[in-house]
Design a protein around this motif. Structure first.
Motif: not given
Ligand code: AMP
Length: 215
Positions: A110-131
């Motif tokens: 089991a591999v845990l990828l870690a990052a601080p919350d503020e970084e996660l919020v910033r990344r997710l709100s600028s995330r786009w995906e190809c349907p």
């Protein structure tokens, strides 16, 4: 190799997991992608899951365990798989262990990828995906070439996920802390846990992930 990628939403489990699975010839099993497909196809599962997903809440364990039980037995998964987004609760982790044991198999890591919350919020709100292919872009750090369409599907416009709004992201982080974070100790106790920093350049994180998987 049968591997679980653990970590909060937005840490890069999908992006890194896809690359790892492709490079090694393992199946990438993303329960979030499976659910989003079911929602798009408006199947009974999709109808049940949509509201929960949009609210950042979890789909019931028995439903998820049933999905993963079937998916892990498909031909492409027999040589190994990377689980992205499952297990998310202790009962799901217990069920995963039991279903593998029934087949005389076990989870290798089991591999845990870690990052601080503020970084996660910033990344997710600028995330786009190809349907079309589910490739993930980031308008800040990894934009598509023309900013609007998938590099691999030039006719397909990128879209944001319905649950990537700031309020839902914060709810998902809370759900992660309450329900999923206990799996870190769970797998540490089983001596299966490796930890990788999810911050930094994509290639750098991938290098650390590869080293963890090899080591
Ligand atoms: P993800 O793409 O992994 O962030 O998942 C998106 C959403 O799908 C989650 O916020 C949950 O609503 C649902 N989901 C995905 N995987 C699971 C799981 N293993 N257990 C419960 N809900 C899940």
């Amino acid at each position: 190799m049968r591997l679980v990628l653990l970590g909060p939403p937005g840490v890069g489990k999908g992006t890194q997991g896809r690359r790892l699975a492709t490079d090694r010839g393992w199946a990438l099993i993303s329960t979030g992608d499976m659910l989003r497909d079911a929602v798009a196809r408006q199947t009974p599962l999709g109808k049940q899951a949509k509201q929960l997903m949009d609210a950042g809440q979890l789909v019931p364990d028995d439903v998820m365990v049933g999905l993963v039980r079937e998916r892990t037995q498909e031909a492409d998964a027999l040589g190994g798989f990377v689980l992205d987004g499952f297990p998310r609760t202790v009962p799901q982790a217990d069920a995963l262990g039991a279903m593998l044991a029934e087949r005389s198999l076990e989870l290798n890591m089991a591999v845990l990828l870690a990052a601080p919350d503020e970084e996660l919020v910033r990344r997710l709100s600028s995330r786009w995906e190809c349907p079309e292919c589910r490739r993930v872009y980031n308008s800040l750090s990894a934009p598509a070439k023309d900013g609007r369409h998938c590099d691999d599907h030039p006719a397909t416009e990128l879209r944001q996920r319905a649950d990537d709004t700031e309020a839902t992201v914060r709810k998902r982080l809370q759900v992660y802390r309450d329900n999923t974070a206990p799996l870190i100790e769970y797998y540490r106790k089983q001596h299966l846990l490796k930890e990788v920093q999810g911050i930094g350049a994509l290639d750098e994180v991938y290098g650390s992930l590869n080293a963890a998987v090899a080591g």
